[in-house]
Motif scaffolding. Structure first.
Motif, PDB file in Angstrom:
ATOM      1  N   GLY A   1      34.587  37.240  48.394  1.00 33.17           N
ATOM      2  CA  GLY A   1      34.259  37.453  46.995  1.00 33.17           C
ATOM      3  C   GLY A   1      35.426  37.233  46.063  1.00 33.17           C
ATOM      4  N   ARG A   2      35.095  37.079  44.781  1.00 32.75           N
ATOM      5  CA  ARG A   2      36.125  36.828  43.771  1.00 32.75           C
ATOM      6  C   ARG A   2      36.689  38.138  43.240  1.00 32.75           C
ATOM      7  N   ASP A   3      35.838  39.174  43.163  1.00 27.36           N
ATOM      8  CA  ASP A   3      36.268  40.418  42.539  1.00 27.36           C
ATOM      9  C   ASP A   3      36.670  41.441  43.591  1.00 27.36           C
ATOM     10  N   PRO A   4      37.836  42.066  43.446  1.00 27.39           N
ATOM     11  CA  PRO A   4      38.311  43.024  44.454  1.00 27.39           C
ATOM     12  C   PRO A   4      37.305  44.158  44.698  1.00 27.39           C
ATOM     13  N   LEU A   5      36.574  44.567  43.678  1.00 26.63           N
ATOM     14  CA  LEU A   5      35.662  45.705  43.844  1.00 26.63           C
ATOM     15  C   LEU A   5      34.222  45.296  44.175  1.00 26.63           C
TER      16      LEU A   5
END
Lengths: 557, 135
Positions: A71-75
Motif C-alpha cells: 500500500g501507499r499509505d502507512p496506516l
C-alpha cells in the motif's frame, strides 16, 4: 518447516487424496488459468514462494515504504477510508450542478467531472460534429462560463478532491479551472485537484484524441510541470489502465501498457528539467476492477511494486521520495450485463471488495443500469451505498493489506509483475509508447485479447450469468435515465449569447498569444489561462492549437 | 457457393469506444463476410457515400455515446435521399430498449446489445440479406 519435508508432504497429498478425488470428479477446465492466462496451480504453499525467490523485506516491506506492495499509505484505511467517488455529469452545466449538489449532500467527499464528447475532443457545443452528443455522457463545457455554473454554490476549497476527466484538452480545462478559482476567490490549494491528463491511452484505446501524439505529450507535460511548480499538492496526471482494459486487454497488458505510457510522460517531464522528486509522489494510476477476484487484487499490488522499482532506478530518486502510486480504482463497466441487470449490484460489490483489498485511495463503483444508459439517480445511490456498506460494516479496512502473505496472492502478484515487465521491455525495444502506437502494437494485442475473450464466452468456456448461463426468456424492463431533450438547444443558445456579450478584442488577443506560445517550447498554461479568463471557447482555443499542431486521424483497418 | 456479402462497419459521431465494433469485424470476417471498417469519428455523409461507393450490402453502426437517435436517423435519411435504401442498416452499442424499438420502426433492421453472441449476429444478418435477395 524444512523445505524438503514440505515438498514430500505435498507430493504425498497430490498422489493420495488428490488422485482419489480426481477419479471421482475431474477438475473443471475453466480453473486452469486466470483470465490473463496465468496458470492456476491446484494449491499454493510456501514452496511456490521459495521457487519465485520471494523475500519479505525486498518484495513486500511495509505500507508506505518501498516497494509499496502493501500500500501507499502507512496506516492503510485505519485513519481514513478510501474516497467514495462517483463519476457523474450530464446535460448542461445547470443539470450537472444539481447532480453534484445531490451527491455531496449524500456524503460523497469529492466531485468527479465527466465532460461530454464534444468537450473532450475540443469542439464547441454548436459544432456540426457535436450534433446529438451534447450533454450525453458528461457535462458540456464550452467556456469558463459553463464551468462557473457547474460549481455554482460549491466553493472549491470545501471539497476534499475534484477530479477532472480531461485528457486531450486537459491543459485548457486546467486553465479554465485556474480562472474559476480566481473568480471564486477561494484558497484553491485547500482542495486537491486531480486531472486525468493521460492522452496516450486515447490513441491506444478510448479514442478521444485531438492532436497527434507528439504535441499531445507536450500539452500533457505542460500540465504536469506547471502543477509541480505552482500547486505541488495536486495530482496532475493519472496513468490510465482502465480504458485499455475495457478495450479488451487482459490484466497483465493493463499494467504493462499503463506503466509504459507513464514512462513516456516521465521521460519527457525529466527531459524538461522538472524536479522528479516532486513530480513522482503526485502520480496516480486509474485501473479497472474486473470480476476475477484474486487476479485483480494481485494486479494492483503488482502495479504499485513494478512502478516503484522501474522509476527509482530510471530517475535516480532517493529513498525519501514516495513512489507509491495513488490508486483510483473503478469497477469494470464491461463486466456489467444488460441481461438481468439487478445482478450488476452484486458484481459491483465484489469488484469494490477487490479494489479495496488491492489498496485503492479512491473507488468508483459503476451503477447497475450502465449497460443501457447513463445511470439514474436511484442506481447511483445504490452504488454509493455499496461502498459505504463495505467500508462501515465488513471490517475490511481494519488492518493494512489483509491479503498480504497469501501464498496464492503473492505468487500471482509476482507473476503479473514479471509478465508485465517483459511487455514493457518489448515496448521500450520498439522505441517506447509513441513508436509502439505508430506501429499498431497496442491495437493488435488488444484486439487479439478481446476477440479471444468473446470466443470463450460464445463457446461457453467462460460463463457469465444471464448472458450464456442461467438465462431468462422474459425480463422485467428497468427504469432508464433520459437526458433532457432540450439540453443541446439550451446550451447552444447560451454559447451564442456569450460570444456576443464578451469582450471579443480581448479574446482575439488571448488566442493570438496562445498561438505564439504553442509554436515555442514555453509552457502554455499561462496563455491558456488568459484565454479562459477572456471566455474564449473550447472550440476556439483548440482551433488555434490545431492550426499549429495538426490533427490526429484514424485510418481504416 | 453463396455470394460473399460486403459489410461496412462504422463509428459515427465522436464516440471512441470501438471494442465491440472491432470484435464484430473480426467475427464477421471469420464468418466469411467481407468487412470494411471506417475507423472512428465519421460523419453520416462520409459513411453513406463510402457505403455506396463500396457497393456494400449492409451498414453496421456502433454507438455507445447516447447519440444513436440522431445518427441512425441521419444515415437512414441520407440512404433514402440517395436512393440507396436497399442497403440494410443494423447497429449495436449502449442503446436503451425503448430506443431500440423506435429505431427498428424507423428502418434499422437489428440492434445488437451487450452480451449478444457472435452466432446470433451472423445468423440475423445472413437471414436479412437472404430475404433481401429473395425479393
Amino acid at each position: 518447516m524444512d523445505k524438503d519435508k514440505l515438498a514430500g508432504l505435498y507430493q504425498q497429498w497430490n498422489q493420495g487424496p488428490v488422485e482419489q478425488a480426481l477419479k471421482k470428479t475431474p477438475e473443471r477446465a475453466n480453473c486452469a488459468h486466470t483470465p490473463a492466462g496465468i496458470p492456476n496451480e491446484r494449491i499454493y504453499t510456501p514452496l511456490n514462494l521459495d521457487e519465485a525467490g520471494f523475500d519479505y523485506a525486498k518484495d513486500l516491506g511495509f505500507p508506505g515504504q518501498f516497494p509499496y506492495t502493501r500500500g501507499r499509505d502507512p496506516l492503510g484505511y485505519r485513519s481514513n477510508y478510501w474516497l467514495f467517488m462517483q463519476y457523474a455529469g450530464c446535460g448542461d452545466a445547470e443539470e450537472a450542478n444539481k447532480r453534484y449538489r445531490y451527491l455531496l449532500s449524500q456524503g460523497q467527499a469529492g466531485i468527479s467531472v465527466a465532460f461530454d464528447l464534444p468537450t473532450q475532443v475540443g469542439l464547441d457545443s454548436d459544432d456540426p460534429m457535436a450534433d446529438g452528443e451534447v450533454g450525453k455522457i458528461g457535462v458540456a463545457v464550452s467556456s469558463l462560463q459553463d464551468l462557473e455554473t457547474v460549481f455554482e454554490g460549491i466553493p472549491l476549497n470545501k471539497l476534499r478532491q475534484i477530479s477532472l476527466v480531461a485528457n486531450a484538452m486537459s491543459s485548457i480545462i486546467l486553465a479554465m479551472f485556474l480562472a474559476l478559482a480566481e473568480k471564486q476567490g477561494v484558497p484553491v490549494d485547500e482542495c486537491t485537484l486531480r486531472i486525468q491528463n493521460d492522452v496516450l491511452k486515447e490513441f491506444i484505446s478510448r479514442g478521444a484524441y485531438i492532436f497527434p501524439p507528439e504535441p499531445s505529450i507536450r500539452l500533457t507535460t505542460d500540465v504536469v510541470t506547471y502543477c509541480a511548480q505552482n500547486h505541488p499538492a495536486w495530482l496532475p496526471i493519472t496513468l490510465c489502465g482502465y480504458h485499455i482494459r475495457e478495450a479488451g486487454a487482459n490484466a497483465v497488458q493493463e499494467v504493462a501498457y499503463c506503466l509504459a505510457n507513464g514512462l513516456a510522460y516521465m521521460d519527457e517531464v525529466a527531459r524538461r528539467g522538472a524536479p522528479m522528486e516532486r513530480v513522482l509522489p503526485q502520480l496516480s494510476a486509474f485501473c479497472a476492477v474486473n470480476m476475477n477476484f484474486f487476479e485483480e487484487i494481485a494486479k494492483f499490488r503488482a502495479l504499485r511494486r513494478l512502478w516503484a522499482r522501474l522509476v527509482r532506478e530510471r530517475y535516480g530518486v532517493g529513498p525519501e521520495v514516495n513512489l507509491g502510486l495513488s490508486l483510483v480504482n473503478f469497477t469494470a463497466g464491461s463486466s456489467l450485463t444488460a441481461q438481468q441487470p439487478m445482478n450488476n449490484i452484486v458484481r459491483v460489490a465484489v469488484e469494490c471488495l477487490a479494489g479495496v483489498l488491492g489498496g485503492c485511495q479512491s473507488l468508483f463503483p459503476c451503477s447497475m443500469d450502465e449497460a443501457f444508459a447513463t445511470p439514474t439517480e436511484a442506481a447511483v445511490k445504490v452504488a454509493l451505498r455499496t461502498q459505504q456498506i463495505i467500508a462501515n460494516e465488513t471490517g475490511i479496512g481494519d488492518t493494512a493489506d489483509p491479503m498480504g502473505g497469501s501464498y496464492y496472492l503473492e505468487s500471482l502478484t509476482s507473476e503479473i509483475e514479471k509478465r508485465a515487465l517483459k511487455m514493457i521491455e518489448e515496448i521500450e525495444a520498439l522505441g517506447g509508447s509513441v513508436k509502439a502506437i505508430d506501429q499498431g502494437y497496442f491495437r493488435r494485442n488488444i484486439d487479439e485479447a478481446s476477440y479471444q475473450w468473446q470466443k470463450e464466452v460464445d463457446t461457453g468456456a467462460r460463463s457469465i450469468v444471464g448472458v450464456n448461463a442461467y438465462q431468462e426468456a422474459d425480463e422485467a424492463p428497468m427504469e432508464i435515465f433520459r437526458p433532457p431533450a432540450e439540453t443541446q438547444e439550451r446550451q447552444i443558445a447560451r454559447l451564442r449569447k456569450l460570444r456576443e456579450e464578451r469582450d471579443n478584442d480581448r479574446v482575439q488577443k488571448a488566442l493570438e498569444q496562445v498561438k505564439a506560445v504553442a509554436a515555442t517550447e514555453e509552457n502554455l498554461i499561462p496563455a491558456l489561462t488568459e484565454a479562459a479568463r477572456a471566455y474564449a471557447t473550447m472550440g476556439e482555443i483548440c482551433g488555434v492549437l490545431r492550426s499549429v499542431f495538426g490533427e490526429h486521424n484514424e485510418g481504416d483497418i | 457457393m453463396p455470394k460473399r456479402h460486403r459489410i461496412m462497419l462504422a463509428k459515427a459521431g465522436l464516440d471512441g469506444h470501438d471494442r465491440g465494433v472491432r470484435v464484430v469485424a473480426m467475427g464477421l470476417r471469420d464468418a466469411n463476410f467481407e468487412v470494411i471498417y471506417t475507423g472512428r469519428r465519421q460523419t453520416p455523409e462520409h459513411i453513406v457515400n463510402a457505403a455506396i461507393q463500396e457497393d456494400v450490402d449492409a451498414i453496421g453502426l456502433s454507438i455507445l455515446s447516447g447519440a444513436h437517435m440522431t445518427l441512425f436517423a441521419k444515415i437512414l435519411e441520407l440512404l433514402k435521399a440517395k436512393e440507396a435504401d436497399d442497403i440494410v442498416v443494423f447497429g449495436g452499442g449502449i442503446i436503451p430498449p425503448d430506443d431500440a424499438q423506435e429505431l427498428k420502426q424507423m428502418g434499422v433492421k437489428h440492434i445488437f446489445g451487450p452480451g449478444t453472441a457472435m452466432d446470433t449476429i451472423v445468423g440475423a444478418i445472413n437471414q436479412t440479406l437472404e430475404q433481401r435477395e429473395a425479393k
